[in-house]
Design a protein around this motif. Structure first.
Motif, PDB file in Angstrom:
ATOM      1  N   ILE A  10       3.640 -10.563  -3.795  1.00 27.74           N
ATOM      2  CA  ILE A  10       2.516 -10.183  -2.931  1.00 27.74           C
ATOM      3  C   ILE A  10       1.433  -9.573  -3.809  1.00 27.74           C
ATOM      4  CG2 ILE A  10       1.789  -8.735  -0.980  1.00 27.74           C
ATOM      5  CD1 ILE A  10       4.767  -8.835  -0.052  1.00 27.74           C
ATOM      6  N   LEU A  11       0.255 -10.160  -3.801  1.00 26.27           N
ATOM      7  CA  LEU A  11      -0.847  -9.643  -4.625  1.00 26.27           C
ATOM      8  C   LEU A  11      -1.732  -8.759  -3.760  1.00 26.27           C
ATOM      9  CD1 LEU A  11      -1.806 -12.876  -6.616  1.00 26.27           C
ATOM     10  CD2 LEU A  11       0.026 -11.196  -7.052  1.00 26.27           C
ATOM     11  N   GLY A  12      -1.762  -7.472  -4.095  1.00 27.74           N
ATOM     12  CA  GLY A  12      -2.576  -6.525  -3.334  1.00 27.74           C
ATOM     13  C   GLY A  12      -1.715  -5.676  -2.416  1.00 27.74           C
ATOM     14  N   ALA A  13      -1.727  -4.347  -2.665  1.00 28.65           N
ATOM     15  CA  ALA A  13      -0.978  -3.419  -1.804  1.00 28.65           C
ATOM     16  C   ALA A  13      -1.945  -2.743  -0.852  1.00 28.65           C
ATOM     17  CB  ALA A  13      -0.257  -2.385  -2.657  1.00 28.65           C
ATOM     18  N   GLY A  14      -2.662  -3.558  -0.095  1.00 29.70           N
ATOM     19  CA  GLY A  14      -3.578  -3.023   0.907  1.00 29.70           C
ATOM     20  C   GLY A  14      -2.958  -3.190   2.283  1.00 29.70           C
ATOM     21  N   PHE A  15      -3.826  -3.252   3.259  1.00 26.41           N
ATOM     22  CA  PHE A  15      -3.389  -3.366   4.650  1.00 26.41           C
ATOM     23  C   PHE A  15      -2.445  -4.551   4.859  1.00 26.41           C
ATOM     24  CE2 PHE A  15      -4.215  -1.975   8.870  1.00 26.41           C
ATOM     25  CZ  PHE A  15      -5.003  -0.839   8.731  1.00 26.41           C
ATOM     26  N   GLY A  16      -2.876  -5.726   4.353  1.00 26.32           N
ATOM     27  CA  GLY A  16      -2.083  -6.934   4.557  1.00 26.32           C
ATOM     28  C   GLY A  16      -0.830  -6.932   3.699  1.00 26.32           C
ATOM     29  N   GLY A  17      -0.993  -6.614   2.413  1.00 25.71           N
ATOM     30  CA  GLY A  17       0.127  -6.665   1.473  1.00 25.71           C
ATOM     31  C   GLY A  17       1.252  -5.726   1.869  1.00 25.71           C
ATOM     32  N   LEU A  18       0.903  -4.511   2.298  1.00 28.11           N
ATOM     33  CA  LEU A  18       1.946  -3.533   2.655  1.00 28.11           C
ATOM     34  C   LEU A  18       2.650  -3.933   3.955  1.00 28.11           C
ATOM     35  CD1 LEU A  18       0.169  -0.202   1.672  1.00 28.11           C
ATOM     36  CD2 LEU A  18       2.077  -1.325   0.496  1.00 28.11           C
ATOM     37  N   THR A  19       1.908  -4.508   4.886  1.00 24.11           N
ATOM     38  CA  THR A  19       2.546  -4.986   6.124  1.00 24.11           C
ATOM     39  C   THR A  19       3.556  -6.074   5.780  1.00 24.11           C
ATOM     40  OG1 THR A  19       0.500  -4.611   7.340  1.00 24.11           O
ATOM     41  CG2 THR A  19       2.105  -6.036   8.393  1.00 24.11           C
ATOM     42  N   LYS A  39      -3.577  -3.155  -8.838  1.00 26.10           N
ATOM     43  CA  LYS A  39      -4.128  -2.442 -10.008  1.00 26.10           C
ATOM     44  C   LYS A  39      -4.154  -0.937  -9.767  1.00 26.10           C
ATOM     45  CE  LYS A  39      -8.726  -3.892  -8.532  1.00 26.10           C
ATOM     46  NZ  LYS A  39      -9.810  -4.804  -8.792  1.00 26.10           N
ATOM     47  N   LYS A  40      -4.157  -0.535  -8.490  1.00 24.56           N
ATOM     48  CA  LYS A  40      -4.152   0.907  -8.188  1.00 24.56           C
ATOM     49  C   LYS A  40      -2.713   1.385  -8.012  1.00 24.56           C
ATOM     50  CE  LYS A  40      -6.645   0.704  -4.529  1.00 24.56           C
ATOM     51  NZ  LYS A  40      -7.526   0.726  -3.391  1.00 24.56           N
ATOM     52  N   ASP A  41      -2.500   2.699  -8.156  1.00 25.35           N
ATOM     53  CA  ASP A  41      -1.132   3.196  -7.946  1.00 25.35           C
ATOM     54  C   ASP A  41      -1.020   3.941  -6.614  1.00 25.35           C
ATOM     55  OD1 ASP A  41      -2.496   5.478  -8.535  1.00 25.35           O
ATOM     56  OD2 ASP A  41      -1.137   6.170 -10.118  1.00 25.35           O
ATOM     57  N   TYR A  42      -2.040   3.821  -5.768  1.00 22.47           N
ATOM     58  CA  TYR A  42      -1.998   4.520  -4.484  1.00 22.47           C
ATOM     59  C   TYR A  42      -2.618   3.648  -3.397  1.00 22.47           C
ATOM     60  CZ  TYR A  42      -6.947   5.190  -5.333  1.00 22.47           C
ATOM     61  OH  TYR A  42      -8.275   4.941  -5.561  1.00 22.47           O
ATOM     62  N   PHE A  43      -2.306   4.002  -2.150  1.00 22.73           N
ATOM     63  CA  PHE A  43      -2.964   3.373  -1.002  1.00 22.73           C
ATOM     64  C   PHE A  43      -3.822   4.425  -0.307  1.00 22.73           C
ATOM     65  CE2 PHE A  43      -3.105   2.529   3.600  1.00 22.73           C
ATOM     66  CZ  PHE A  43      -3.765   1.310   3.580  1.00 22.73           C
ATOM     67  N   SER A  65       1.223   7.450  -2.726  1.00 24.17           N
ATOM     68  CA  SER A  65       1.665   6.738  -3.924  1.00 24.17           C
ATOM     69  C   SER A  65       2.402   5.448  -3.571  1.00 24.17           C
ATOM     70  CB  SER A  65       2.596   7.649  -4.738  1.00 24.17           C
ATOM     71  OG  SER A  65       3.159   6.889  -5.783  1.00 24.17           O
ATOM     72  N   LEU A  66       2.027   4.380  -4.273  1.00 17.82           N
ATOM     73  CA  LEU A  66       2.700   3.092  -4.042  1.00 17.82           C
ATOM     74  C   LEU A  66       4.099   3.069  -4.663  1.00 17.82           C
ATOM     75  CD1 LEU A  66      -0.362   0.726  -4.584  1.00 17.82           C
ATOM     76  CD2 LEU A  66       0.822   1.166  -2.428  1.00 17.82           C
ATOM     77  N   SER A  67       4.405   4.059  -5.501  1.00 17.62           N
ATOM     78  CA  SER A  67       5.771   4.096  -6.068  1.00 17.62           C
ATOM     79  C   SER A  67       6.797   4.344  -4.952  1.00 17.62           C
ATOM     80  CB  SER A  67       5.878   5.140  -7.177  1.00 17.62           C
ATOM     81  OG  SER A  67       5.663   6.410  -6.610  1.00 17.62           O
ATOM     82  N   ASN A  68       6.333   4.832  -3.784  1.00 15.89           N
ATOM     83  CA  ASN A  68       7.245   5.011  -2.639  1.00 15.89           C
ATOM     84  C   ASN A  68       7.873   3.701  -2.190  1.00 15.89           C
ATOM     85  OD1 ASN A  68       6.367   7.594  -2.707  1.00 15.89           O
ATOM     86  ND2 ASN A  68       5.387   7.615  -0.707  1.00 15.89           N
ATOM     87  N   LEU A  69       7.239   2.575  -2.551  1.00 13.98           N
ATOM     88  CA  LEU A  69       7.779   1.277  -2.108  1.00 13.98           C
ATOM     89  C   LEU A  69       9.204   1.058  -2.594  1.00 13.98           C
ATOM     90  CD1 LEU A  69       4.664  -1.061  -2.590  1.00 13.98           C
ATOM     91  CD2 LEU A  69       5.810  -0.550  -0.431  1.00 13.98           C
ATOM     92  N   LYS A  70       9.509   1.634  -3.767  1.00 14.16           N
ATOM     93  CA  LYS A  70      10.849   1.362  -4.308  1.00 14.16           C
ATOM     94  C   LYS A  70      11.952   1.965  -3.412  1.00 14.16           C
ATOM     95  CE  LYS A  70      11.421   4.991  -7.834  1.00 14.16           C
ATOM     96  NZ  LYS A  70      10.186   5.741  -7.572  1.00 14.16           N
ATOM     97  N   LYS A  72      12.087   1.679  -0.469  1.00 17.83           N
ATOM     98  CA  LYS A  72      12.301   0.719   0.623  1.00 17.83           C
ATOM     99  C   LYS A  72      12.876  -0.591   0.114  1.00 17.83           C
ATOM    100  CE  LYS A  72       8.815   2.669   3.559  1.00 17.83           C
ATOM    101  NZ  LYS A  72       9.097   2.578   4.970  1.00 17.83           N
ATOM    102  N   GLY A  73      13.232  -0.618  -1.168  1.00 21.65           N
ATOM    103  CA  GLY A  73      13.808  -1.854  -1.722  1.00 21.65           C
ATOM    104  C   GLY A  73      12.754  -2.885  -2.085  1.00 21.65           C
ATOM    105  N   ILE A  74      11.521  -2.388  -2.299  1.00 23.59           N
ATOM    106  CA  ILE A  74      10.424  -3.300  -2.672  1.00 23.59           C
ATOM    107  C   ILE A  74       9.963  -2.910  -4.074  1.00 23.59           C
ATOM    108  CG2 ILE A  74       8.045  -3.978  -2.136  1.00 23.59           C
ATOM    109  CD1 ILE A  74       8.777  -3.044   0.851  1.00 23.59           C
ATOM    110  N   GLU A  75       9.875  -3.884  -4.974  1.00 23.44           N
ATOM    111  CA  GLU A  75       9.417  -3.552  -6.326  1.00 23.44           C
ATOM    112  C   GLU A  75       7.902  -3.419  -6.332  1.00 23.44           C
ATOM    113  OE1 GLU A  75       9.434  -5.210 -10.919  1.00 23.44           O
ATOM    114  OE2 GLU A  75      10.470  -6.377  -9.385  1.00 23.44           O
ATOM    115  N   PHE A  76       7.407  -2.405  -7.055  1.00 22.25           N
ATOM    116  CA  PHE A  76       5.950  -2.265  -7.188  1.00 22.25           C
ATOM    117  C   PHE A  76       5.566  -2.332  -8.660  1.00 22.25           C
ATOM    118  CE2 PHE A  76       2.298   0.622  -8.034  1.00 22.25           C
ATOM    119  CZ  PHE A  76       1.325  -0.262  -7.580  1.00 22.25           C
TER     120      PHE A  76
END
Ligand SMILES: Cc1cc2nc3c(=O)[nH]c(=O)nc-3n(C[C@H](O)[C@H](O)[C@H](O)COP(=O)(O)OP(=O)(O)OC[C@H]3O[C@@H](n4cnc5c(N)ncnc54)[C@H](O)[C@@H]3O)c2cc1C
Length: 392
Positions: A10-19, A39-43, A65-70, A72-76
């Motif tokens: 998934i390219l982009g951890a924005g509204f669409g990517g995180l959903t 490219k950012k480390d936060y949402f 922080s997008l590092s929270n994704l891990k 949830k079992g999602i690699e960031f």
């Protein structure tokens, strides 16, 4: 049939990517690999810019922080995506990684192109859509004692079409509370003929009536051409206007890497063209969602660039991928339905509510519910509930 291990990128951890990342993780077993690259480390949700402007929020308290994704079992991966090779099914990133995919979702949003407005940055214009500039903008508004505040929508399309109007009403509220509203003109300039072309003439007129009631001057058909000597605005129609504080909604352009990935944009297209129901691109197992796309509804209207649509599209894409990977023969054939809504803040902790059905057979339908405190509370919850689901 046995499922084989799939790599979903998934390219982009924005509204669409995180959903998409969260829905895919919930719908697929752990062996399937989901990676999100940004490219950012936060949402940070776009709506927060307005709350910083209104003084209800601080930038520092709003990033997650997008590092929270891990958890949830999602690699960031924090990295800049440079190019996609659709034939080799590889994504190339700045740190020279090559990441293979079986399914690819592009949710890269937009880039800003404020440099297209001659003199904007040099003459101390504030970009309302850059959250880092909003705290200084608020300070500036609180410091002036008189003059002109100009809010310029510089081009279309731009994301969250009501946001500049919301900003003007929030500014009106700040100035009224400070007791200096009578000494300051607030002007809103737009290149369009009506306030919200995506919402149609009726709601546009309601918005202009609202601006009138707050003594905000609405200037349609005013496309900002250049900014001169920290005091004057020149418009495409020849008008010259004075300003003391300049607030711009920058021109939007497609992220550079999309333009650098041969085949994604056809000649004459500014945004990625996708199937309006499935969000599939011309490449196998490659989808695009949200602001990076253009989905035409008719000759005049396209699906607005707004998080609510990015989210709905992400859900449709994720369900298709889940159905394919799990060989779900009970699939409901997920389709994007062109429906969405947004809360329009008007200051004083009140918001209206706009609903839209863009795929309605007889033409798009939009409705505006009058502002209330209850709707404002719902707007606050709009952010809270999504952060809780995606990242907390
Ligand atoms: C002031 C304001 C108020 C708003 N209010 C609302 C609202 O009330 N309701 C609503 O629905 N929408 C609202 N929006 C709009 C909403 O924020 C966007 O439409 C939404 O974020 C789009 O989602 P997206 O997933 O398409 O892109 P984005 O959320 O913008 O995410 C794109 C991501 O891609 C990343 N990216 C881009 N290029 C690269 C690259 N080369 N490599 C790696 N990463 C990259 C970016 O860093 C970004 O994180 C508002 C916007 C603003 C500015």
């Amino acid at each position: 049939m046995l499922e084989t291990r799939s790599h979903i990128v998934i390219l982009g951890a924005g509204f669409g990517g995180l959903t998409a990342a969260n829905m895919l993780r919930k719908g697929l077993s752990a062996e399937h690999h989901i990676v999100v690259i940004d490219k950012k480390d936060y949402f940070l949700m776009g709506v927060v810019n307005l709350w910083i402007l209104g003084g209800n929020r601080r930038l520092e308290d709003s990033k997650v922080s997008l590092s929270n994704l891990k958890n949830k079992g999602i690699e960031f991966l924090q990295d800049d995506v440079i190019q996609i090779d659709f034939h080799k099914k590889i994504v190339r990133t700045k740190l020279s990684k090559q990441i293979e995919y079986d399914y690819l979702i592009l949710g890269l949003g937009v880039d800003f192109a404020i440099e297209q407005i001659n003199g904007f940055t040099e003459n101390r214009g504030f970009n309302l859509y850059d959250a880092t500039q909003v705290p200084k903008l608020r300070e500036k508004i609180l410091s002036i004692k008189g003059g002109n505040i100009a809010i310029c929508i510089t081009d279309i399309p731009y994301k969250c079409p009501p946001a500049p109007y919301e900003a003007s009403l929030i500014i009106d509220d700040i100035l009224t509370q400070s007791g200096i509203r009578d000494s300051i003109n607030v002007d809103l300039y737009t290149p369009t003929q009506i306030a919200l072309p995506v919402a149609g003439p009726k709601i546009s007129q309601d918005v202009v009536n609202l601006l009138n009631r707050h003594n905000i001057n609405f200037h349609p058909l005013h496309k900002l051409k250049r900014v001169i000597n920290e005091k004057e605005l020149e418009f495409g129609n020849g008008d010259m206007m004075d300003y003391d504080v300049l607030i711009g909604i920058p021109p939007h352009k497609i992220p550079m890497m999309v333009a650098n990935s041969p085949g994604l944009l056809k000649e004459g297209e500014n945004w990625i063209n996708v199937d309006k129901f499935t969000l599939r691109t011309n490449y196998e197992n490659v989808f695009a969602i949200g602001d990076v796309t253009e989905i035409k509804v008719n000759q005049y209207v396209a699906i607005p660039k707004a998080g609510i649509f990015a989210e709905a599209e992400a859900k449709v894409v994720s369900q298709q991928i889940i159905d394919e990977i799990t060989n779900n023969n009970k699939s409901q054939n997920p389709r994007f339905d062109g429906k969405g809504y947004c809360f329009m803040e008007i200051g004083g902790k009140k918001a209206g509510y706009i609903t839209a059905d863009f795929y309605n057979e007889a033409g798009p339908i939009t409705k505006l519910e009058p502002p209330s405190q209850e709707l404002y509370e719902k707007k606050i919850d709009f952010e809270r509930s999504r952060l809780a689901e995606w990242l907390l």
